[in-house]
Scaffold this motif. Structure first.
Motif, short mmCIF file in Angstrom:
data_model
loop_
_atom_site.label_atom_id
_atom_site.label_comp_id
_atom_site.label_asym_id
_atom_site.label_seq_id
_atom_site.Cartn_x
_atom_site.Cartn_y
_atom_site.Cartn_z
N GLY A 150 14.99 21.71 31.78
CA GLY A 150 14.52 20.34 31.82
C GLY A 150 13.15 20.15 31.19
O GLY A 150 12.54 21.09 30.67
N PHE A 151 12.67 18.92 31.23
CA PHE A 151 11.39 18.55 30.64
C PHE A 151 10.24 19.39 31.22
O PHE A 151 10.22 19.73 32.39
CB PHE A 151 11.09 17.08 30.95
CG PHE A 151 11.45 16.11 29.85
CD1 PHE A 151 12.55 16.32 29.04
CD2 PHE A 151 10.68 14.98 29.64
CE1 PHE A 151 12.89 15.42 28.04
CE2 PHE A 151 11.00 14.07 28.64
CZ PHE A 151 12.10 14.30 27.83
N ASP A 152 9.27 19.68 30.34
CA ASP A 152 7.99 20.22 30.77
C ASP A 152 6.96 19.87 29.70
O ASP A 152 7.24 19.06 28.80
CB ASP A 152 8.06 21.72 31.05
CG ASP A 152 8.49 22.54 29.84
OD1 ASP A 152 8.35 22.07 28.69
OD2 ASP A 152 8.96 23.68 30.03
N SER A 153 5.77 20.46 29.77
CA SER A 153 4.69 20.08 28.85
C SER A 153 5.01 20.41 27.40
O SER A 153 4.48 19.76 26.49
CB SER A 153 3.39 20.77 29.27
OG SER A 153 3.56 22.18 29.29
N SER A 154 5.86 21.39 27.15
CA SER A 154 6.19 21.76 25.77
C SER A 154 7.50 21.12 25.31
O SER A 154 7.61 20.71 24.15
CB SER A 154 6.28 23.29 25.63
OG SER A 154 7.25 23.82 26.49
N ALA A 155 8.49 21.03 26.16
CA ALA A 155 9.78 20.44 25.81
C ALA A 155 9.90 19.07 26.48
O ALA A 155 10.18 18.98 27.67
CB ALA A 155 10.93 21.34 26.25
N GLY A 156 9.63 18.01 25.72
CA GLY A 156 9.63 16.66 26.26
C GLY A 156 8.23 16.12 26.47
O GLY A 156 8.01 14.92 26.41
#
Length: 281
Positions: free
Chosen positions: A9-15
């Motif tokens: 899921g989303f995090d600071s690098s992906a999303g």
């Protein structure tokens, strides 16, 4: 049997931001962006929520409703219109799949999916994260493995329902693997729980991050997670990552890596712990 704590899921690098905990307590794990995906964020069906507007506003425009979404793992039938034969699944490739193969993950093993979440609200008719709220790692879904398929070497002609999945959108990849959900949960001695699903609401028991820590990767776990002479959670072999007191085990979890594996045979307490978590769904 193996337990896999799988970061998704989303995090600071992906999303570019966490996934939201909605004002009514719902957990919405946002899939990461994927320009090759045929599914858009605006296609996702979250009850009472405009998914394209939500993702655009929380990401401050870095991700739009028209952006492709990497729906993986795909655990909830209600998020999209489904073709006949659909079942929950996860795709994996690259070094993460290499790690799962090295750990000898097989049918009957259990994924617990966790991700980065933060409280969200509507302010002046726009979605935002609640000021002062902290991002934290939370378990949001699970899947018991029923079948493992190598995409390149499997005949998938009888499984046309798979064509939407992002791991069938690319070219040849010898490491590209699909994990399909079992029909029933394969947790020793547990017979009354579904094989896969999502946690629709936040519960404190689902939170991995220590409640007093500003660092999402500082985890508080049950005391019996402490390895002592047993094989530790994969990617966490360094003793300095671990500490404990009378009630809890503390772990500085790895910032890198998607799949963390633990052997249930060495940690028999995992069976009841997992079953109690799944009953929160």
């Amino acid at each position: 049997m193996k337990l896999i704590l799988s970061r998704k899921g989303f995090d600071s690098s992906a999303g570019g931001c966490p996934s939201p905990i909605l004002p009514d307590g719902r957990l919405l794990s946002l899939p990461i962006p994927d320009t090759a995906s045929s599914v858009r964020y605006s296609d996702l069906q979250y009850p009472g929520v405009n998914s394209g507007r939500l993702v655009s506003q929380l990401s401050r425009g870095r991700v739009k409703g028209s952006t492709g979404a990497h729906i993986d793992p795909d655990l909830d039938r209600n998020y999209l219109s489904r073709a006949s034969g659909w079942r929950p699944l996860l795709g994996q490739t690259g070094s993460a799949q290499g790690h799962l193969r090295k750990q000898e993950i097989t049918t009957g093993d259990l994924f617990l999916f966790f991700g980065l979440f933060r409280d969200a609200e509507i302010h002046n008719r726009r979605w935002r994260f609640v000021p002062g709220s902290r991002p934290r790692h939370i378990i949001w879904g699970w899947m018991s493995i029923g079948k493992i398929l190598n995409v390149d070497s499997s005949d998938l002609s009888a499984s046309l329902w798979l064509n939407y999945h992002p791991h069938l959108q690319g070219g040849s990849d010898a490491n590209n693997t699909l994990y399909l959900s079992a029909e029933s949960l394969m947790l020793p001695g547990i017979y009354d729980l579904p094989a896969s699903g999502v946690f629709t609401e936040y519960h404190s028991e689902l939170q991995l991050t220590h409640p007093d820590s500003p660092n999402p990767s500082a985890w508080r776990l049950p005391e019996w997670f402490y390895p002592e002479t047993r094989t530790p959670l994969s990617y966490h072999a360094k003793p300095e990552r671990w500490s404990r007191d009378e009630r809890y085990c503390r772990l500085q979890s790895a910032a890198r890596g998607q799949e963390f594996v633990l052997d249930v045979d060495q940690y028999p307490e995992l069976t009841d712990w997992c079953a109690n978590l799944l009953r929160l769904s």
